[in-house]
Design a protein around this motif. Sequence first.
Motif, mmCIF file in Angstrom:
data_model
loop_
_atom_site.group_PDB
_atom_site.id
_atom_site.type_symbol
_atom_site.label_atom_id
_atom_site.label_comp_id
_atom_site.label_asym_id
_atom_site.label_seq_id
_atom_site.Cartn_x
_atom_site.Cartn_y
_atom_site.Cartn_z
ATOM 1 N N ILE A 51 -12.709 -3.493 0.949
ATOM 2 C CA ILE A 51 -11.896 -1.643 1.581
ATOM 3 C C ILE A 51 -10.148 -3.094 1.679
ATOM 4 O O ILE A 51 -9.539 -1.557 1.179
ATOM 5 N N VAL A 52 -10.033 -3.745 2.368
ATOM 6 C CA VAL A 52 -8.986 -4.485 2.448
ATOM 7 C C VAL A 52 -8.040 -4.386 0.761
ATOM 8 O O VAL A 52 -7.193 -3.911 0.631
ATOM 9 N N PRO A 53 -8.968 -4.998 0.030
ATOM 10 C CA PRO A 53 -8.283 -5.254 -1.172
ATOM 11 C C PRO A 53 -8.130 -3.785 -1.888
ATOM 12 O O PRO A 53 -6.889 -3.608 -2.247
ATOM 13 N N GLY A 54 -8.951 -2.895 -1.519
ATOM 14 C CA GLY A 54 -8.745 -1.796 -1.726
ATOM 15 C C GLY A 54 -7.556 -1.161 -1.316
ATOM 16 O O GLY A 54 -6.442 -0.362 -2.305
ATOM 17 N N VAL A 55 -6.904 -0.865 0.146
ATOM 18 C CA VAL A 55 -5.720 -1.161 0.625
ATOM 19 C C VAL A 55 -4.950 -1.389 0.252
ATOM 20 O O VAL A 55 -3.327 -0.977 -0.190
ATOM 21 N N LEU A 56 -5.217 -2.944 -0.290
ATOM 22 C CA LEU A 56 -3.744 -3.490 -0.814
ATOM 23 C C LEU A 56 -3.115 -3.243 -2.359
ATOM 24 O O LEU A 56 -1.961 -2.629 -2.139
ATOM 25 N N ILE A 57 -4.235 -2.476 -3.429
ATOM 26 C CA ILE A 57 -3.921 -1.462 -4.105
ATOM 27 C C ILE A 57 -3.565 -0.440 -4.107
ATOM 28 O O ILE A 57 -2.466 -0.234 -5.313
ATOM 29 N N GLY A 58 -4.272 0.049 -3.306
ATOM 30 C CA GLY A 58 -3.446 1.634 -3.459
ATOM 31 C C GLY A 58 -1.957 1.027 -2.488
ATOM 32 O O GLY A 58 -1.040 2.667 -3.311
ATOM 33 N N TYR A 59 -1.289 0.689 -1.699
ATOM 34 C CA TYR A 59 0.242 0.499 -1.463
ATOM 35 C C TYR A 59 0.862 0.361 -3.090
ATOM 36 O O TYR A 59 1.826 0.881 -2.482
ATOM 37 N N GLY A 60 0.417 -0.224 -3.773
ATOM 38 C CA GLY A 60 0.870 -0.467 -4.770
ATOM 39 C C GLY A 60 1.308 0.416 -5.527
ATOM 40 O O GLY A 60 1.900 1.370 -5.902
ATOM 41 N N LEU A 61 -0.250 1.226 -5.935
ATOM 42 C CA LEU A 61 -0.179 2.335 -6.520
ATOM 43 C C LEU A 61 0.697 3.774 -6.065
ATOM 44 O O LEU A 61 1.570 4.127 -6.794
ATOM 45 N N VAL A 62 0.138 3.562 -4.721
ATOM 46 C CA VAL A 62 1.648 4.769 -4.235
ATOM 47 C C VAL A 62 3.185 4.559 -4.360
ATOM 48 O O VAL A 62 3.944 5.584 -4.370
ATOM 49 N N SER A 63 3.680 2.705 -4.518
ATOM 50 C CA SER A 63 4.868 2.808 -5.545
ATOM 51 C C SER A 63 5.284 3.320 -6.057
ATOM 52 O O SER A 63 6.613 3.118 -6.666
ATOM 53 N N LEU A 64 4.676 3.462 -7.077
ATOM 54 C CA LEU A 64 4.881 4.349 -7.814
ATOM 55 C C LEU A 64 5.308 5.468 -8.504
ATOM 56 O O LEU A 64 5.880 5.868 -9.251
ATOM 57 N N GLY A 65 5.522 5.980 -7.297
ATOM 58 C CA GLY A 65 6.081 7.589 -6.869
ATOM 59 C C GLY A 65 7.063 6.936 -6.173
ATOM 60 O O GLY A 65 7.521 6.246 -5.547
ATOM 61 N N ASP A 66 8.367 8.126 -6.028
ATOM 62 C CA ASP A 66 9.339 8.844 -5.678
ATOM 63 C C ASP A 66 9.389 8.408 -4.210
ATOM 64 O O ASP A 66 9.047 10.243 -3.542
ATOM 65 N N ASN A 67 8.871 7.344 -3.012
ATOM 66 C CA ASN A 67 8.462 7.909 -1.328
ATOM 67 C C ASN A 67 9.415 6.284 -1.402
ATOM 68 O O ASN A 67 9.860 5.301 -1.004
ATOM 69 N N LYS A 201 11.989 -11.552 -9.442
ATOM 70 C CA LYS A 201 10.625 -10.700 -10.491
ATOM 71 C C LYS A 201 9.773 -9.694 -10.056
ATOM 72 O O LYS A 201 9.294 -9.686 -10.900
ATOM 73 N N HIS A 202 9.347 -9.973 -8.774
ATOM 74 C CA HIS A 202 8.685 -9.031 -8.650
ATOM 75 C C HIS A 202 9.481 -7.672 -7.098
ATOM 76 O O HIS A 202 9.908 -8.577 -5.977
ATOM 77 N N TRP A 203 8.739 -6.368 -7.472
ATOM 78 C CA TRP A 203 9.268 -6.005 -5.881
ATOM 79 C C TRP A 203 7.849 -6.109 -5.148
ATOM 80 O O TRP A 203 7.016 -7.115 -5.129
ATOM 81 N N LEU A 204 8.379 -5.671 -3.630
ATOM 82 C CA LEU A 204 7.165 -6.404 -2.668
ATOM 83 C C LEU A 204 5.708 -5.135 -3.831
ATOM 84 O O LEU A 204 4.247 -6.182 -2.934
ATOM 85 N N SER A 205 5.686 -4.345 -3.389
ATOM 86 C CA SER A 205 4.649 -3.625 -3.850
ATOM 87 C C SER A 205 3.992 -3.955 -4.649
ATOM 88 O O SER A 205 2.915 -4.532 -5.070
ATOM 89 N N ASP A 206 4.919 -4.628 -6.176
ATOM 90 C CA ASP A 206 4.053 -5.579 -6.627
ATOM 91 C C ASP A 206 3.348 -6.853 -6.060
ATOM 92 O O ASP A 206 1.862 -6.634 -6.946
ATOM 93 N N VAL A 207 3.821 -7.182 -5.150
ATOM 94 C CA VAL A 207 3.320 -8.641 -4.863
ATOM 95 C C VAL A 207 1.584 -8.286 -4.147
ATOM 96 O O VAL A 207 0.512 -9.059 -4.395
ATOM 97 N N VAL A 208 1.835 -6.742 -3.697
ATOM 98 C CA VAL A 208 0.777 -6.285 -2.731
ATOM 99 C C VAL A 208 -0.279 -5.981 -3.572
ATOM 100 O O VAL A 208 -1.145 -6.304 -3.543
ATOM 101 N N ALA A 209 0.153 -5.267 -4.185
ATOM 102 C CA ALA A 209 -0.827 -4.862 -5.192
ATOM 103 C C ALA A 209 -1.438 -6.104 -6.266
ATOM 104 O O ALA A 209 -2.768 -5.831 -6.789
#
Length: 259
Positions: A51-67, A201-209
């Motif tokens: 669940i936890v790694p899934g949430v982290l990956i999900g956070y990164g995927l959401v960042s691919l949009g304009d939000n 070299k990376h955005w925050l969401s890159d690192v979280v994902a």
Amino acid sequence: MKFLSFIVMVYLPVIVFAQQDVLNKDSNNMNSGVSAVKMRGLNPPKIQSFIVPGVLIGYGLVSLGDNGIRRLDFNIQRELQRKHPDFSVRIDDYLQFAPVGAFYALNLAGVKSKHSVVDGTALFVLSRAFVFITVSSGKSGIGRERPDFADRKSFPSGHAANTFAAAEFLNQEYRDVSPWIGYAGYTVATITGVLRMYNNKHWLSDVVAGAGVGIASTKLAYLIYPNLKKLIMGKQVIKYSLVPMYQQKAAGLSFNGTF
């Protein structure tokens, strides 16, 4: 969302299959009055632990949009560059190997891990294989530009994925000895991720994902390794010895095995 489709296709079927096999073995061993853990010699993670790694990956995927999450990426990157415009270190290139290095160092010092060095190495290699496949797919499929405009391979962070995979590996192997060993591994992983942002070299969401990919990869390796080992080795017994050696002013390890 090619990366999301890849995550679902690769991780979900393997997790479900391996977990179902574990549950079936648990039921059979309970009926025969034998401890399933002793029979396997392993204690695979449960699906809930993803669940936890899934949430982290999900956070990164959401960042691919304009939000808001993507705007947070930009805000943090702007602040870091404003306050530390000349920051540049290379230690993050080496820190990603520190947790797995600690695994071998602790074994060499006599602090035994959950699994043998051979099994531990196999588990780590399997974890790194999952990391490599997932990170490579994300970088090529998504093509997010790095903050420093060097290339379009920003998402997810490979350094973060590698280090968090190694940190989770160290945690799995030594959490029964001392949880602080795992905490140390995760501290190194976090520092590595932060340095990737400071180095622009990376955005925050890159690192979280990347962190989510790394943790999930190691958990997945522990989940399927018992079945994979049985498939490859069958009932074959491996006898080996791994001892430190020092010869001609050079330190190393001596491995002897019978397969």
